[in-house]
Design an enzyme around this catalytic site. Structure first.
Site, mmCIF file in Angstrom:
data_model
loop_
_atom_site.group_PDB
_atom_site.id
_atom_site.type_symbol
_atom_site.label_atom_id
_atom_site.label_comp_id
_atom_site.label_asym_id
_atom_site.label_seq_id
_atom_site.Cartn_x
_atom_site.Cartn_y
_atom_site.Cartn_z
ATOM 1 N N ASP A 67 0.848 -1.181 0.000
ATOM 2 C CA ASP A 67 0.000 0.000 0.000
ATOM 3 C C ASP A 67 0.895 1.246 0.000
ATOM 4 O O ASP A 67 1.765 1.364 -0.858
ATOM 5 C CB ASP A 67 -0.960 -0.071 1.197
ATOM 6 C CG ASP A 67 -2.042 0.983 1.189
ATOM 7 O OD1 ASP A 67 -3.020 0.844 0.442
ATOM 8 O OD2 ASP A 67 -1.892 1.966 1.943
ATOM 9 N N TYR A 118 -2.183 11.131 2.481
ATOM 10 C CA TYR A 118 -3.025 11.422 1.322
ATOM 11 C C TYR A 118 -3.084 12.926 1.054
ATOM 12 O O TYR A 118 -3.064 13.361 -0.104
ATOM 13 C CB TYR A 118 -4.436 10.889 1.558
ATOM 14 C CG TYR A 118 -4.504 9.391 1.679
ATOM 15 C CD1 TYR A 118 -4.634 8.594 0.548
ATOM 16 C CD2 TYR A 118 -4.445 8.764 2.922
ATOM 17 C CE1 TYR A 118 -4.701 7.210 0.644
ATOM 18 C CE2 TYR A 118 -4.500 7.376 3.033
ATOM 19 C CZ TYR A 118 -4.631 6.613 1.896
ATOM 20 O OH TYR A 118 -4.685 5.251 1.990
ATOM 21 N N HIS A 126 -7.010 -6.800 -1.205
ATOM 22 C CA HIS A 126 -5.911 -5.835 -1.134
ATOM 23 C C HIS A 126 -4.849 -6.198 -0.096
ATOM 24 O O HIS A 126 -3.670 -5.901 -0.274
ATOM 25 C CB HIS A 126 -6.508 -4.455 -0.803
ATOM 26 C CG HIS A 126 -5.517 -3.378 -0.576
ATOM 27 N ND1 HIS A 126 -4.735 -2.839 -1.584
ATOM 28 C CD2 HIS A 126 -5.158 -2.713 0.556
ATOM 29 C CE1 HIS A 126 -3.962 -1.891 -1.090
ATOM 30 N NE2 HIS A 126 -4.200 -1.788 0.196
#
Length: 277
Positions: free
Chosen positions: A98, A200, A255
């Site tokens: 990730d 982010y 994921h």
């Protein structure tokens, strides 16, 4: 070692396996921590590898600066270089999942003298993701990243009712209950979720931090059950690697590869490290 310092911050790190083994740095993503590799690490140790798994910037309680600028990719990649320096390691294999995969790509591009191999679990090269945003469903897959740019509201929504929304996202990804509990509890710590979301929120600052092509040997492990990262970006990743490159596709795996496909991922990582022997 169980801690190291960089940029005035203190990071927790799990150091395991034979002390004289080839070092492998394990980098987690959102909203995990170093425990994401709890199933993988013992398998790497059994193959004679030493692992160093830090709780990255924003996750270690002593490394949660405010604002978004401290979470630019240059800064978080610098934390890994500081870890290697503190451990007295000249070069290491780097495995990331990730966001940790993005850091692994950055290290391979910016600090190749410190990296023996790169393994990215799930995450395509950042340049490939950017291209895929314009030519595939990746924009839709990444829409949550735009929502995370909003101030305050994402934290409130994810942590309301004891973290019910965050818990639901993780449970829908088939993570085991103990992992869900650990990650939600971590994000409920003071300042933890704003710091994790700052990764982010720092993305708009990334224009000056473009990750170039990677010349060290690369293993990319992608899973078809990943709702966040699609096939187009995965297939375009080869364009950003100038050295040896291997793509391994795991059918049907969600994921969370380190937790849900630990045995296969460890097997691939061990084989990959031996290509650089």
């Amino acid at each position: 070692m169980d801690r190291f310092r960089n940029d005035g911050l203190t990071f927790d790190v799990r150091d395991g396996g034979p002390p004289d083994g080839e070092p492998v740095v394990l980098l987690h993503g959102f909203p995990q921590d170093s425990s994401a590799f709890d199933r993988m690490a013992p398998l790497l140790h059994g193959a004679g590898l030493r692992t160093l798994a830090p709780d990255q910037r924003g996750y270690s309680p002593g490394a949660r600066p405010s604002g978004r600028s401290p979470y630019r990719l240059r800064a978080v990649a610098g934390d890994v270089v500081a870890l290697l320096d503190a451990a007295g390691i000249e070069r290491a294999h780097v495995v990331g999942h990730d966001w940790g995969g993005a850091v692994a790509w950055a290290l391979g591009a910016w600090h190749p003298a410190r990296v023996r191999t790169v393994t990215s679990l799930s995450t395509p090269h950042p340049g490939a993701v950017t291209k895929a945003l314009l030519s595939s469903d990746q924009c839709l897959r990444s829409s949550y990243m735009a929502a995370f740019q909003l101030p305050v509201l994402p934290e409130r929504l994810l942590l309301a009712r004891d973290g019910a929304a965050l818990r639901g996202v993780l449970e829908n990804g088939d993570l085991p209950p103990d992992a869900v509990d650990r990650y939600v509890d971590r994000m409920r710590e003071p300042g933890a979720l704003p710091a994790a979301l700052a990764w982010y929120r720092a993305v708009p600052l990334a224009a000056r931090d473009a990750v170039g092509r990677v010349g060290v040997p690369v293993l990319h492990v992608w899973s078809t059950g990943d709702p966040f990262l699609g096939r187009t970006a995965t297939e375009r990743t080869r364009e950003f690697v100038t050295g040896p490159y291997r793509l391994e596709v795991l059918e049907g795996v969600p994921h969370w590869i380190p937790e849900l496909a630990a045995e296969r991922a460890a097997e691939l990582v061990v084989a990959h490290t031996r290509t650089a022997a």
